[in-house]
Design a protein around this motif. Structure first.
Motif, mmCIF file in Angstrom:
data_model
loop_
_atom_site.group_PDB
_atom_site.id
_atom_site.type_symbol
_atom_site.label_atom_id
_atom_site.label_comp_id
_atom_site.label_asym_id
_atom_site.label_seq_id
_atom_site.Cartn_x
_atom_site.Cartn_y
_atom_site.Cartn_z
ATOM 1 N N ALA A 1 -36.000 117.298 -42.679
ATOM 2 C CA ALA A 1 -37.296 116.731 -42.294
ATOM 3 C C ALA A 1 -37.931 116.060 -43.502
ATOM 4 O O ALA A 1 -38.329 114.892 -43.454
ATOM 5 N N ALA A 2 -37.966 116.796 -44.603
ATOM 6 C CA ALA A 2 -38.593 116.249 -45.814
ATOM 7 C C ALA A 2 -37.897 114.951 -46.221
ATOM 8 O O ALA A 2 -38.543 113.922 -46.458
ATOM 9 N N HIS A 3 -36.575 114.991 -46.231
ATOM 10 C CA HIS A 3 -35.803 113.818 -46.638
ATOM 11 C C HIS A 3 -36.130 112.627 -45.746
ATOM 12 O O HIS A 3 -36.430 111.524 -46.237
ATOM 13 N N MET A 4 -36.102 112.867 -44.439
ATOM 14 C CA MET A 4 -36.376 111.770 -43.495
ATOM 15 C C MET A 4 -37.781 111.217 -43.732
ATOM 16 O O MET A 4 -37.993 110.003 -43.767
ATOM 17 N N LEU A 5 -38.727 112.139 -43.958
ATOM 18 C CA LEU A 5 -40.104 111.682 -44.184
ATOM 19 C C LEU A 5 -40.172 110.792 -45.413
ATOM 20 O O LEU A 5 -40.751 109.710 -45.390
ATOM 21 N N ALA A 6 -39.514 111.255 -46.487
ATOM 22 C CA ALA A 6 -39.550 110.470 -47.721
ATOM 23 C C ALA A 6 -38.938 109.100 -47.482
ATOM 24 O O ALA A 6 -39.506 108.055 -47.812
ATOM 25 N N LYS A 7 -37.813 109.110 -46.791
ATOM 26 C CA LYS A 7 -37.117 107.853 -46.488
ATOM 27 C C LYS A 7 -38.046 106.917 -45.722
ATOM 28 O O LYS A 7 -38.236 105.750 -46.100
ATOM 29 N N ALA A 8 -38.644 107.484 -44.694
ATOM 30 C CA ALA A 8 -39.533 106.669 -43.856
ATOM 31 C C ALA A 8 -40.684 106.126 -44.694
ATOM 32 O O ALA A 8 -41.003 104.937 -44.656
ATOM 33 N N ALA A 9 -41.267 107.008 -45.507
ATOM 34 C CA ALA A 9 -42.415 106.593 -46.317
ATOM 35 C C ALA A 9 -42.004 105.441 -47.228
ATOM 36 O O ALA A 9 -42.694 104.420 -47.310
ATOM 37 N N LEU A 10 -40.852 105.601 -47.883
ATOM 38 C CA LEU A 10 -40.392 104.511 -48.746
ATOM 39 C C LEU A 10 -40.240 103.237 -47.934
ATOM 40 O O LEU A 10 -40.661 102.164 -48.345
#
Ligand code: NA
Ligand code: NA
Lengths: 161, 116, 931, 117, 89, 503
Positions: free
Chosen positions: B80-89
């Protein structure tokens, strides 16, 4: 053998999970075995062969280390948070990977994300760089070494890649 | 005895969960906020779960099945965290002005294979 | 029995012409004529009985609750009309044989004609009011068919619609009147009704009854102001005009007056309504007739005026007048029918009906001319002809009446005027057509018709002469019995002599004739005078009016139903609120006292979150993705609430449904604008909706509070007591779902399955554009399937399956069950889809979701049906405990199989929906063979 | 405590109804989801609210009402089916009419012009 | 002692939930809101476990397990939506 | 052996067949689908007839599902009324099914299974004696109707479906709230038990009960298209394909039946019925409905719109009957119900033919080139028009007369009569206009290309024949409806509640 256990680790996990869920009884053992063998066979087509990690000991060590780190870094990040935002120096680092293979990389990135203070943000296209966001980045090199020594190298050994 | 351990674990858990959420309100930009929940999910929930186990031990039958929750969390939370970071970037969520290696954010967004 | 034959032979006769289609024209006519002739013979076989005043009647019960019997009743009046109908009918059949051209579909015409004949017979022979109405309406329908026989002509269509509308209106009024009579009298049988006159006249419904019945009669008999349909009905072929619109159908109205005369007449109201109408019709018809240029037009208006005369007679409330009316009915039928046929011949042989073109035809068709002249003379009331006799009686009666006191003289005077006018138009008919110079530019040179076409006219004219010359001998008996039947009483003494000596009626006749001649002399001026008014065409007006009404109606409908969903939704919500408001407004004690006062932080926090979430969802609903986030907060809170309030099964279900719903909504949102355009409803509408919604919320909240503070003892204890013993499970909720109320669950999975099918159906035809950039115009990230997600989802799948197996197996005893397990499996599968992409999964996964649904439903249904074979009701469950060496004691239950069906259906449906939805954007997109 | 619960249900209902009165299909779907949450809570409440007594036969005494739970479960499932159908219906309507207004904006009286495919 | 700490933990979680809700509402970024929801899922796992301890029954365990196992999927779906628009392709 | 389970068969037979029709191999092959579907409907018809016969012979049937005794389990309750409605449903479905085989079923997938499920749903709604189970069956029939509604596709169908769908979703939510309230008030769901408990209640319980009952009224009003909740009907029915619309002719009757049974009897009996305050509203609402229908009939621009408003008119008349709230009126109502349902069904089927034969003008009231076999069609139309207007010799006139008799002496009598007769008159006007526009006035000869399909005509013949039978055997039918009405108004409580389940 490999047709019976397409995913040995999974089978193990399933077995243990079932036992954990239902307690230790004859009927449950039977069912546990049944599922441990049945489900992987069922889902085999959806799961490509996983690289086999053939040093169970190292795996356990790695896991324990991870736990310790989590606890440790949890506390100092907690302190960090309680201080004012101004003292905070968030930043991004580009971590050059030696590790290969989807599963190992996934484990690595999860490890990084699990330990408070660092967060694996994204991979580069060819998975040669892992962009890591750091909550408090005062010494970039230290963090990189830390990741390399404590996680990446052990994983390399475990997965032989 | 077990009760005391249980209570301590509960308090720790509570504190860390609270910290996680607090940091999520307090911290300056999204990327830093993203660090917050990890605490909640790891030490926070972790200690609560252990507390539950200890508690179940304290009234007789020890059941480890709560561990399964921990296992699940440890598998899923980073994703979840990874996906969020990816999305945010990807959607170019602004990082704090004084972030270190400011340009790396842009590179990370484009998933550059070598860093300039 | 004979009666039934008499009445129903023509009904059978309707199909005869159609069967005879193959034969030649004459044969068709012959076959058509057969059955009516038989009826006529049957009728005459009853003649003497009837003349002796006997009433032959026969009944068969039909619809008892409606008081409707098959009831036939032959008395003098009925006999008279039946004779007219059958007799003239036969003549018309013969006449039509020559009138219709080869192009016309003869058998169709004849079957319509016979249909009408049968209906008309039914009317006059009915012994039951509702049955009479039955045939009454049949006559309207058949006349509609006959008028529109040449339906390629616009005026035929218009005329038919006009006639049907007017007479149909009358018919409906008549129905109402009839039922009122029946409800007042307690029976619809004529015998009863005719003898219950006083009861009817004194009942509170009498005015309504009278008005309704009269409306029926007047519309049918073209009484002013309902006369206007008749002239336009002349678009029908002339045989029809001769038959329906002179001799029979228009007589149905006056027949009704005659029939119900004993029941309704004798009051001032009757006098005023009927007499006035009759008088006005008499004058209006006669006056207008004078100015017609069309032969049939003239005859039509003269018919109107004669019907007026008859009505007037009935209105006078005098038995003798009624007899006179009956007499005139006979006479008018004979001479008017022959006149119509004559006109038809003229039209047929000269190609025109315009009296301005038709002149001096006497030289071309002397015989026809002679016949027509005799008939016209009868119409004018010339002595030695039947018309004269009834005219005399008429004068005598109008002189006798005294109801309106001082101004009673008015009626005789006006009657004389009417008579004069009728003399005038009769004169015009004779002089203008047969003399008065040479014919002007006629389509063809006129000549005598074929021999047999003239026969019907000859017969009728002969009757005119005979009756005129030897009334007592020819008509006396018939008239007597008919009159007796009409007034339901002995007929007062009257003499049918030609010569009563010099008296006022004779004087009036004389004045009428002289006046008529004078009027005709001065026609030039009159026509000029008349030309100064513009003529009004009823059918055009009718069309206009109908059109106006329809446009108005369309406006109203368009205004009420503007096709707006929002309006319907608002009305529905408002209606619901209204309904709730009724009981809620009755709440007496203040609600605070209803509320318990203990404080639970969890509840407070939960409620705060729920409220925040809901309101936020509304506030940000225009930013759709954010709204979804808010919504999932609400979902989470709800599931926690279920957990807190000790409903673990619900909590589990809620969590899973929540996840699936989010995926579904995100999939949907991809094809939608990311923001809602500023709504079309203005601020006013917005405020209105807010007001309504919040009021509803308040009321629902109140009801909820009421529920929570009130506790009725419920059936639930039974479930708790019997779950283990009767259902074999410890999870009561699950036992209810699969056992106590398994039927609901059966239905519920069926709904799910149908939804999946419907969605498949919807998707099959769907064509949607695929967006290449997001709302902010950014290109999508190239990384289709983030590596970590794929890897983790893979390793989660087996775990998820294990958990769902766990949940499924324990469901009967602990929280869980087929539905939850199914959702877990589905979610795990979906995870594969969006972690690896559709094509990847399809390449590796061969499961056909539709067959999952089918097998699931099948299993569930068959499990339900199994007990039928042991004689237990549907869905009866079975369970038992077994012990095996290693495993130990375990339970087997049919509910588990049922639950398996549920599981499969849920997995199948969810996957069918989501996977196909996912496919939409791929080359895997579903293509349905269009069979 | 009931008052809090009731207020929450009331507010959720109000919000759901309000969204159901909007004109754009997606908003309607949102409203539908929200409304069905509220309705499920309401239906659930019809059996009264009891903590710590799940309807599982065991050592604990059950004083919660299992029937409404079963009803709500059915309602949730049906609601889910309906929501799914509504979503796809909305998409289909959009694909036919080009925009997501529930009436298909400009077109008013449907019955007058119906094309068959 | 135990009861006290239990209540303390619960209060902590409630406060956290409210804080999360706050973040969910103020945003500012879409990712912030998604993160908030995700965190609420995690917190609710802990909350449910606490219920379990509080009521001394394990009927609530499955709910926690399911949220832990599948809760992240909606978060992932949201992110996938932001990244690719089309979450199943 | 199956005879003991007669009550359940009308529900599970179509279910089973629907599922069978979904088997992959079958639903590839259209012909076999058609055969099965038609045979299935025939079987359904047979079952319905046998059921009705049994009920008439042996009195009402109570079928306790899962062998659980009332009021704990779900029970089906079959009396002459529900049996009659089931028979009507099967009839209409049979006709629609045959008609569809002329080609409508090929315009999309899953047509035949969905028809089956639709029938199952409707029959279930008629047979169940459990108020939540009623909700479930409502959802089944609604789900099926949403899916059938868009069969054949096309912009207007889809948009009309949006309207219909979201409105009914709102309705379903209201239904659930009503159920919650009713359960809170009575603590039970079975009709019999509700009727029992409804006898003497007061205070909060009364408020709750009435809140629930009134909300339920809204739901049924929506389903039966009572003013002001009628707006969806004309739109939906005139947009969808002919066989579906024909089947929908029975759909409004579900709502009416529920009002009849639940508000009329379950909550409508006793000294002061719970539903009394609502039932007082019913007469004016019904009259308004008829009035609106009158305007609609005059104002409709297409044949299908006309048919829709005729349906609304019949709904209004039936509501008026229900409002009378006595057996005598109900008997009349049932006769009228049979007649109007069949006639309505026929109207939609016929409109379908016209639409197919006039690709451009469709069923709009504009004259085009002559229809193929216009003579036949105009004759058929005449027959149906006669039925619709309520003219002899078809059953319409008996229905009309019974309506008038039933409302004789009631409050609102004069208005009722005026409106009932007025509706007939405007129908007559509209019908004559239609005949002249669609069949008589023609520009140019008929196109030889397409002609009327026999499968399209058979149902119409069947219905016409039935309408005639309704007249010829009117007495027997009336006698039946009388006893049915008697049964409806005296719900056999003891029979239901004293039955012991096996468990
Ligand atoms: Na982290
Ligand atoms: Na970290």
């Amino acid at each position: 053998m490999s047709r019976l256990f397409p995913m040995p680790y999974h089978s193990l996990m399933l077995f243990t999970v079932w036992i954990l869920l239902n307690g230790f009884a004859a009927g449950n053992l039977l069912l546990a075995v049944f599922f441990a063998i049945g489900i992987p066979v069922l889902v085999a087509p959806l799961c490509p062969k996983e690289p086999v990690a053939n040093q169970p000991l190292k795996v356990i060590i790695y896991f324990l280390r991870l736990l310790v780190d989590i606890v440790k870094s949890n506390f100092d990040v907690a302190l960090r948070i309680l201080q004012s935002n101004r003292t905070l120096k968030p930043g991004m680092i580009a971590y050059h990977l030696e590790l290969q293979g989807d599963l190992p990389l996934t484990i690595l990135s999860s490890t990084i994300s699990l330990t408070p203070g660092t967060l694996s943000a994204d991979f580069s296209k060819n998975k040669s760089i892992l962009y890591v966001h750091v909550l408090h980045l005062d010494d970039e090199q230290a963090i990189i070494d830390n990741i390399k020594n404590r996680y990446e190298l052990p994983l390399k050994e475990i997965f032989k890649c | 005895m077990l009760e005391i351990i249980c209570s301590i674990l509960l308090i720790i858990g509570g504190i860390f969960i609270l910290l996680g959420s607090y940091s999520m309100v307090k911290l300056p930009d999204f990327y830093t906020r993203l660090h917050g929940p990890t605490k909640a999910s790891t030490l926070g929930v972790g200690s609560v779960i252990i507390a539950a186990i200890v508690f179940s031990a304290s009234n007789g039958g020890v059941s480890l099945k709560e561990l399964i929750i921990l296992l699940f969390l440890f598998i899923t939370a980073p994703v979840a965290a990874h996906m969020l970071a990816k999305a945010a970037l990807h959607i170019q969520v602004k990082q704090r002005k004084d972030s270190v290696n400011d340009k790396l954010f842009e590179q990370a967004k484009q998933q550059k294979d070598r860093q300039e | 029995m004979k009666l039934f034959l008499l009445c129903f032979l023509p009904i059978i006769g309707v199909i005869v012409p159609i069967l005879a289609k193959g034969f030649g024209r004459s044969q068709i006519a012959f076959f058509t004529a057969l059955l009516p002739s038989v009826s006529l013979a049957l009728l005459f076989s009853e003649m003497f009985a009837v003349f002796d005043g006997a009433v032959i009647s026969h009944q068969i019960a039909w619809v008892s609750s409606l008081g409707l019997n098959l009831s036939l009743r032959l008395d003098g009046l009925a006999f008279l009309f039946a004779t007219l109908i059958l007799g003239i009918g036969l003549l018309v059949i013969l006449y039509a044989r020559y009138y219709l051209s080869e192009r016309d579909n003869m058998s169709r015409f004849y079957s319509y004609l016979i249909l009408f004949m049968a209906a008309m017979l039914g009317v006059v022979l009915s012994g039951n009011l509702i049955q009479m109405w039955f045939f009454w309406e049949m006559t309207s329908i058949s006349s509609f068919l006959l008028i529109s026989f040449w339906n390629h002509k616009s005026e035929a269509r218009k005329g038919a619609r006009l006639a049907l509308t007017v007479t149909g209106f009358g018919g409906l009024c008549l129905l109402a009147g009839v039922i009122l009579i029946g409800e007042t009298v307690g029976s619809y049988e004529l015998d009863v009704v005719l003898n219950a006159g006083d009861l009817i006249r004194t009942s509170s419904y009498y005015p309504q009854i009278l008005i309704l019945v009269l409306l029926g009669a007047f519309t049918k008999s073209a009484q002013f102001p309902f006369h206007f349909w008749l002239p336009h009905a002349m678009a029908a072929p002339t045989p029809v005009s001769a038959y329906l619109h002179s001799a029979t159908m228009v007589k149905a109205g006056v027949f009704l007056l005659a029939r119900l005369y004993p029941a309704l007449s004798g009051t001032d109201m009757w006098f005023v309504l009927v007499t006035t109408t009759g008088l006005m019709t008499l004058l209006y018809g006669a006056y207008t007739a004078v100015f017609q240029h069309d032969l049939k037009g003239l005859l039509a208006y003269s018919t109107i005026s004669h019907l007026g005369l008859i009505t007037l007679l009935f209105g006078l409330n005098r038995d003798m007048a009624a007899v006179a009316a009956v007499f005139h009915i006979i006479n008018h039928a004979t001479f008017k029918a022959s006149l119509f046929m004559g006109a038809g011949i003229i039209d047929h042989e000269s190609g025109s009906r315009d009296m301005r073109k038709l002149n001096g035809l006497y030289r071309y068709m002397p015989i026809t001319a002679t016949l027509a002249m005799v008939a016209a003379a009868a119409m004018a009331g010339v002595p030695l002809l039947n018309g004269f006799l009834s005219k005399e009686m008429f004068f005598a009666e109008v002189l006798e009446q005294r109801t309106i006191g001082a101004i009673s003289w008015l009626i005789p005077v006006l009657a004389t005027v009417g008579a004069a006018l009728s003399v005038a138009y009769s004169l015009r008919f004779i002089h203008d057509v047969f003399f008065n110079g040479e014919p002007r530019d006629l389509p063809k040179t006129p000549h005598e018709p074929p021999r047999y076409m003239r026969v019907p006219v000859e017969v009728l004219v002969a009757i005119c002469l005979l009756v005129g010359a030897f009334p007592a001998f020819t008509i006396g008996a018939l008239l007597n019995s008919a009159g007796q039947a009409t007034i339901n009483n002995a007929v007062p003494e009257f003499s049918l002599a030609i010569w009563h000596g010099f008296n006022i009626p004779l004087l009036m006749s004389f004045i009428a004739i002289v006046g008529g001649v004078l009027i005709y002399m001065s026609r030039k001026h009159l026509f000029r005078f008349q030309a100064s008014f513009q003529t009004i065409n009823a059918s055009e007006i009718f069309d206009k009016v109908i059109h106006q009404i329809q446009c108005g109606a369309q406006k109203v409908i368009g205004w009420i139903d503007n096709g707006s969903y929002q309006r319907s939704a608002f009305i529905l919500a408002a209606f619901a609120l209204l309904m709730l408001a009724i009981p809620i407004s009755k709440i007496s004690e203040p609600l605070e006292r209803l509320a318990h006062t203990n404080v639970e932080i969890p509840v407070i926090v939960g409620c705060i979150l729920l409220i925040l979430g809901s309101i936020a969802t509304v506030l940000v609903s225009h930013q759709r993705i954010i709204a979804l986030a808010m919504l999932s907060l609400v979902g989470l809170v709800v599931s926690i609430a279920f957990n807190y309030y000790s409903a673990p099964d619900l909590a589990l279900t809620q969590v899973l449904v929540e996840v699936v719903a989010v995926i579904l909504l995100l999939l949907t949102l991809y094809f939608f604008p990311q923001t809602t355009p500023s709504s079309t409803t203005g601020p006013a509408g917005f405020a209105r909706d807010i007001l309504l919604a919040s009021t509803i919320g308040a009321v629902i909240g109140t009801v909820c509070l009421l529920m929570l503070t009130y506790h009725s003892e419920s059936v639930s204890q039974f479930y708790i007591d019997n779950a283990k013993t009767g259902g074999g499970g410890t999870n009561v909720v699950n036992v209810i779902l699969v056992d106590f109320r398994g039927f609901d669950t059966m239905g519920e999975i069926l709904v799910l399955g149908i939804a999946a099918l419907g969605i498949y159906k919807l998707i099959a035809r769907m064509r949607l554009s695929i967006r290449t950039r997001d709302a902010q115009g950014r290109l999508w990230s190239e990384d289709k399937h983030p590596m970590i997600l794929s890897v983790v989802s893979q390793s989660l799948l087996p775990l998820a399956l294990l958990i769902s197996a766990y949940i499924f197996l324990r469901g009967h005893n602990l929280p869980g069950g087929g539905f939850i397990a199914g959702l877990i499996t589905a979610v795990a599968m979906i995870l594969q889809y969006f972690a690896h992409g559709v094509s990847w999964v399809i390449a590796r996964n061969k499961i056909v979701y539709q067959s999952l649904i089918v097998s699931g439903l099948m299993i569930a249904l068959l499990t339900g049906m199994a007990p039928l074979f042991w004689g237990y009701p549907f869905l009866t469950t079975w369970f038992d405990y077994f012990t095996l060496p290693v495993i130990g004691k375990f339970e087997l239950t049919s509910a588990l199989v049922f639950d398996l069906g549920v599981y499969l259906t849920v997995v199948g449906s969810t996957m069918l929906i989501l996977s196909n939805l996912g496919k939409l954007t791929t080359n895997q997109r579903l293509k349905v063979k269009e069979r | 405590m009931e008052i809090w619960f009731s207020v929450a249900v009331g507010v959720a209902t109000a919000c759901g109804v309000f969204l159901m009165l909007r004109a754009h299909t997606f908003t309607l779907v949102l409203g539908l989801t929200l409304l069905s949450y509220a309705v499920n809570l309401f239906l659930f409440a019809s059996g009264g609210l009891t903590t710590d007594s799940a309807a599982i036969l065991g050592d604990k005494a059950i004083n919660s009402d299992p029937l409404p739970q079963a009803l709500v479960l059915t309602a949730i499932v049906i609601g889910f089916a309906m929501t799914a159908f509504a979503c796809i219906q909305a998409m289909r309507a959009r694909s036919e009419s080009g925009h997501d207004h529930v009436d298909g904006k400009e077109q008013r009286d449907i019955s007058t012009k119906t094309e068959t495919p | 002692m135990l009861a006290l700490s239990l209540q303390f933990a619960m209060v902590c979680i409630f406060v956290s939930l409210l804080l999360n809700a706050w973040r969910l509402i103020i945003g500012p970024e879409t990712t912030d809101r998604i993160l908030a929801v995700d965190t609420m899922y995690v917190n609710s796992v802990a909350l449910i476990i606490l219920f379990g301890i509080y009521t001394q029954s394990d009927v609530y365990f499955e709910a926690a397990a399911l949220i832990a196992l599948l809760g992240f999927i909606s978060t992932a779906a949201f992110c996938k939506f932001l990244l690719r628009g089309d979450i199943i392709e | 052996m199956l005879l003991d389970h007669l009550a359940i068969l009308p529900i599970i037979t179509p279910m089973l067949l629907g599922i069978v029709l979904l088997f992959a191999r079958l639903h590839e092959n259209m012909n076999s689908q058609r055969v099965i579907a038609i045979c299935g409907q025939a079987i359904g018809l047979l079952i319905a007839i046998v059921l009705l016969r049994t009920v008439i012979m042996q009195g009402p049937i109570v079928y306790q599902l899962g062998n659980w005794q009332q009021p704990y389990g779900i029970a089906l309750y079959v009396d002459q009324v529900s049996a009659l409605l089931v028979l009507l449903t099967s009839l209409v479905a049979f006709c629609a099914q045959i008609y569809s085989c002329a080609g409508d079923d090929k315009q999309g997938i899953f047509f035949h299974p969905l028809m089956m499920f639709q029938v199952a749903g409707i029959c279930g709604a008629f047979l169940t004696a459990d108020i939540f189970n009623l909700f479930v069956f409502f959802e089944i029939l609604l789900m099926a109707s949403y899916s059938l509604m868009i069969h054949g596709g096309g912009k207007n169908r889809v948009l009309a479906n949006s309207h219909y769908l979201f409105l009914n979703l709102l309705g379903s939510s209201i239904f659930l709230i009503a159920l919650g309230t009713i359960y809170a008030a009575f603590g039970t769901l079975s009709y019999a038990d509700l009727l029992l408990k409804a006898q003497n209640i007061e205070g909060t319980q009364l408020l709750l009960a009435q809140a629930g009952i009134f909300l339920l009224f809204v739901v049924f009003a929506l389903k039966s298209a009572m003013l002001p909740l009628h707006l969806w009907l004309a739109k939906t029915y005139s947009a969808t394909s002919a066989p579906v619309a024909a089947l929908f002719a029975i759909l409004t009757k579900v709502g009416l039946y529920c009002l009849w049974r639940i508000h009329g009897v379950v909550f409508g009996s006793g000294t002061e019925p719970l539903s009394a305050p609502i039932m007082e509203w019913l007469s004016p609402l019904a009259l308004l409905t008829i009035a609106l229908a009158v305007v609609g009939i005059l104002g409709s621009k297409t044949l299908r719109q006309l048919a829709s408003y005729l349906i609304i008119a019949s709904v209004g008349s039936l509501l008026l009957i229900i409002a009378q709230h006595n057996a005598q009126a109900s008997a009349a109502g049932f006769y009228y119900l049979i007649h109007s349902t069949l006639a309505g069904c026929a109207m939609f089927l016929f409109a379908g033919i016209v639409v197919r034969l006039r690709p451009k003008a469709q069923d709009r009231f504009v004259s085009t080139r002559a229809l193929p076999s216009a003579g036949l069609l105009s004759f058929i139309f005449l027959v149906m028009a006669i039925a619709m207007i309520g003219l002899p010799p078809l059953s319409g006139f008996i229905g009309k007369a019974l309506l008038l008799k039933a409302t004789f002496g009631s409050s609102w009598m004069m208005t009722s009569w005026a409106l009932i007769l007025l509706s007939s008159l405007v129908t007559l006007i509209a019908a004559s206009r239609t005949t002249s526009h669609l069949f008589w006035k023609a520009s140019g000869d008929a196109a030889e290309t397409d002609k009327v399909h026999n499968l399209e005509l058979i149902p119409l013949y069947v219905i016409a024949f039935l309408l005639l039978c309704l007249v010829v055997f009117a007495n027997d039918v009336e006698g039946f409806t009388q006893s049915a009405a008697q049964q409806l108004h005296q719900f056999p409580l003891p029979q239901m509640l004293n039955l012991k389940g096996g468990q």
